[in-house]
Design an enzyme around this catalytic site. Structure first.
Site: not given
Ligand code: UD1
Length: 485
Positions: A72-73, A170, A175-176, A178-179, A358, A380, A450
Site C-alpha cells: 500500500k505504501n 492514523c 503528524r505535521p 511542515d517538512l 509499522d 518515530i 485501510r
Molecule cells: C509513512 C508511512 C507510515 C509509516 C511512516 C514511518 C506511507 C503512506 N506511510 O508515513 O505507514 O508509519 O512512514 O515509517 O508511506 N514529520 C514531521 N514533519 C513532516 C513530516 C513528518 O515532523 O513534515 C514527523 C512525523 O510526525 C513523524 C516522523 O516525522 O514523527 C516520520 O513521519 P513520516 O516518515 O513523514 O511518516 P509518513 O510519511 O506520514
C-alpha cells in the site's frame, strides 16, 4: 455508470466489483466490464464496512501458505506520480484496500481517468491524468488518509498550483507536514495556509538544496516527485531510505526522470521538462508480510509467507531469531516455524533499515507471550501505544511510560471485546486474538481494511479461525404469540 459498492463481496474492503449482470437468453449472467471511475462516482463513494467486526477464536497454529499483496505504501506514491504526466500509467500489483480506493477517488475528483483491471488483472490500475481540471484534494476525501499529501508536490510541479486539505489519517500523535512545505518553498513554491487547506503555487519549480530536519518517508517521496519536473538539479539530504522510496524512484525513472541515490540518504534529481507514461509492478508489502511472520511465530505455526521480499524484512527477522524463532528464507518467501516458547527481546523502532514503527504493535502482541520482560521503545511517532490498552483487557501485562512500553510475559490471553484504534494496532489485536483462549470480538475493523487486503480470508486459508460479520442487531425480548404458553 455509477460505481457504488453495494455488491460488496463478503470480506472485501468495499471494492467496486468489476462485473455487471446482463440478461442473455432469459438468464442473468455476470460478465466482466472495464470500470472507469468518474468524478461523480468519487463524490458518492460511501464506505460500507463501518459496522463490520471480526470474530476470532484463538488456539490454532497458522499452517500452510499465505500470499502477500502489493505494498500500500508504495502504491500510494506511485498513483500520485500519475499526476506528473499526460500519458497513462499502468500500475500492477495494486492492493485492494481502502486507502487505495480513497486515492483513486481523490485522483478522479481532480479529473483523472482511472480504469480498474478485472478478472486475473484485478490488481491492475491504469491512471490517465491528461486533463486535471481541479487540482484540489478536498477534506471529505482526504480526512481518513494522511498520504493524500503526496499529491501536493506533483500538482504544483505539473499544474503550477495545488490546494490540498491538511491531512487526517492514523490517530498516532501529531503528524505535521511542515517538512513537505519547507521543501516545496525551497523549490520556489509560494505556500499559503487557509481554512484547513494548503495552497501552493509556482509558475515553474526550480531545483534546490533540501536538507530534511527529520527523516520523512512521504516527505521524501513528495519532494522527489516535485523535483523531477523542476528546472535544474535538486539535492535532497537526510532522505528516507525505505524500499517504497526506491520503488517510486524506479517508477519515476521509467517515466523519464533522472534520479540517483534513492535508498541512500542523499538523492540527486536532474529536473526534466516532461515525463511520459510507464508500466510498473508495485513491490510486495513488507508490513503485511511481517504481520503474518509474527502471527506464525506467535501461534507456534509452520507458515510460508510467499510473494514477499525477505531483504526488506531483515530487522524483523533478526529480532525474531533473537526471540528463538526459526526463520528460513528463499528469494521471495519466508518460512516461519516455531514449536517452543518465545524469549523476550527489547526493541526500538527506527527509520529503515531499522525496525519499522509499522511493526511495533504486532511485535508487542508477540512480546506478551515471550518468557521475560521486553522493553519496546517507539521513536518515530508519539502516542503509538493505543493497542496496549486493548491487549491489557485481554490479559497482557504492559506498562506504558512515555515512549516506552514494558511488557512482562508470558501471561495467558483470553478473548474479549476489543476495539481497533489505528491500522497497525488492529493487526496486533488480530494476532493476539489468534492465541487468546476463547473468542475475541474485534470492533471497528474498517481501520484494518485501510491497509490489509482481506486479512480474514488469508488467515482462514492458513488455519486461523476468523470471520467477518456485519452489524450485530441489538438483542430484543422475544415476541411470544398470544395463546402460546
Ligand atoms: C509513512 C508511512 C507510515 C509509516 C511512516 C514511518 C506511507 C503512506 N506511510 O508515513 O505507514 O508509519 O512512514 O515509517 O508511506 N514529520 C514531521 N514533519 C513532516 C513530516 C513528518 O515532523 O513534515 C514527523 C512525523 O510526525 C513523524 C516522523 O516525522 O514523527 C516520520 O513521519 P513520516 O516518515 O513523514 O511518516 P509518513 O510519511 O506520514
Amino acid at each position: 455508470m455509477k460505481i457504488i459498492p453495494k455488491n460488496r463481496q463478503a470480506g472485501s474492503a468495499g471494492a467496486p466489483m468489476a462485473a455487471k449482470l446482463v440478461k442473455s437468453a432469459g438468464e442473468l449472467k455476470k460478465v466482466p466490464v472495464r470500470l472507469k471511475l468518474r468524478f461523480e462516482d468519487a463524490a458518492e463513494y460511501v464506505p460500507e464496512n463501518l459496522m463490520d467486526k471480526f470474530v476470532i477464536r484463538g488456539g490454532n497454529p497458522l499452517l500452510g501458505n499465505i500470499r502477500v499483496s502489493g505494498a500500500k505504501n508504495a502504491a500510494l506514491p506511485a498513483m500520485a506520480a500519475a499526476i506528473l504526466t499526460e500519458e497513462p500509467l499502468i500500475l500492477e500489483n495494486i492492493p485492494d484496500v481502502r486507502d487505495i480506493q480513497t486515492e483513486r477517488n481523490l485522483l478522479v475528483s481532480m479529473g483523472a481517468e482511472v480504469e480498474l483491471g478485472y478478472g486475473r488483472a484485478h490488481h491492475r490500475t491504469t491512471i490517465s491524468c491528461r486533463d486535471l481540471a481541479n487540482p484540489e484534494a478536498a477534506y471529505e476525501l482526504v480526512k481518513t488518509m494522511r498520504a493524500s499529501t503526496l499529491v501536493l508536490g506533483p500538482l504544483v510541479a505539473r499544474m503550477g498550483r495545488a490546494r490540498v486539505s491538511l491531512p487526517g489519517g492514523c490517530a498516532i500523535g501529531a503528524r505535521p507536514i511542515d517538512l513537505h512545505i519547507k521543501g516545496l518553498e525551497q523549490l520556489g513554491a509560494t505556500i499559503r495556509q487557509e481554512h484547513g487547506y494548503i495552497e501552493a503555487s509556482a509558475e515553474r519549480l526550480r531545483g534546490g538544496h533540501i536538507v530534511f530536519d527529520k527523516i520523512t518517508v512521504t516527505g521524501t517521496e513528495d519532494l522527489m516527485m516535485a523535483a523531477a519536473l523542476a528546472d535544474g538539479e535538486t539535492v535532497m539530504e537526510n532522505c528516507a531510505r525505505e524500499p517504497e522510496v526506491v520503488d517510486l524512484a524506479v517508477l519515476l525513472n521509467k517515466m523519464g526522470a533522472k534520479i540517483e541515490g534513492a535508498g541512500t540518504s542523499t538523492i540527486r534529481i536532474k529536473g526534466v521538462s516532461r515525463l511520459g507514461g510507464a508500466r510498473h509492478r508495485i513491490i510486495p508489502d513488507r508490513i503485511e508480510a511481517g504481520t503474518f511472520v509474527i502471527a506464525a511465530a506467535l501461534t507456534g505455526g509452520d507458515l510460508s509467507i510467499n510473494n514477499c521480499e525477505p531483504r526488506h524484512l531483515s530487522a524483523l527477522l533478526e529480532k525474531l531469531q533473537e526471540c528463538g524463532v526459526t526463520v528460513t528464507t528463499t528469494r521471495d518467501s519466508v518460512r516461519v516455524k516455531n514449536g517452543h516458547r518465545l524469549k523476550a527481546a527489547d526493541l526500538s523502532t527506527e527509520e529503515y533499515p531499522g525496525f519499522p514503527t509499522d511493526m511495533q504493535a504486532q511485535y508487542m502482541a508477540l512480546a506478551t507471550q515471550a518468557e521475560g520482560t521486553s522493553i519496546i521503545t517507539e521513536n518515530i511517532f508519539e502516542n503509538r501505544f493505543m493497542h496496549a490498552q486493548e491487549l491489557l483487557r485481554m490479559g497482557a501485562n504492559i506498562k506504558v511510560e512515555g515512549s516506552r512500553a514494558i511488557v512482562r510475559g508470558h501471561t495467558p490471553l483470553s478473548g474479549a471485546a476489543v476495539q481497533c484504534s489505528d491500522l497497525r494496532a488492529s493487526a496486533s489485536l488480530v494476532i493476539a486474538a489468534l492465541v487468546a483462549e476463547g473468542e475475541t470480538i474485534l470492533d471497528r475493523v474498517y481501520h484494518i481494511d485501510r491497509g490489509y487486503e482481506r486479512i480474514e480470508e488469508k488467515l482462514r486459508g492458513a488455519n486461523g479461525q476468523i470471520r467477518r460479520i456485519g452489524e450485530i442487531l441489538p438483542r430484543r425480548a422475544a415476541q411470544v404469540p398470544v395463546g402460546v404458553a
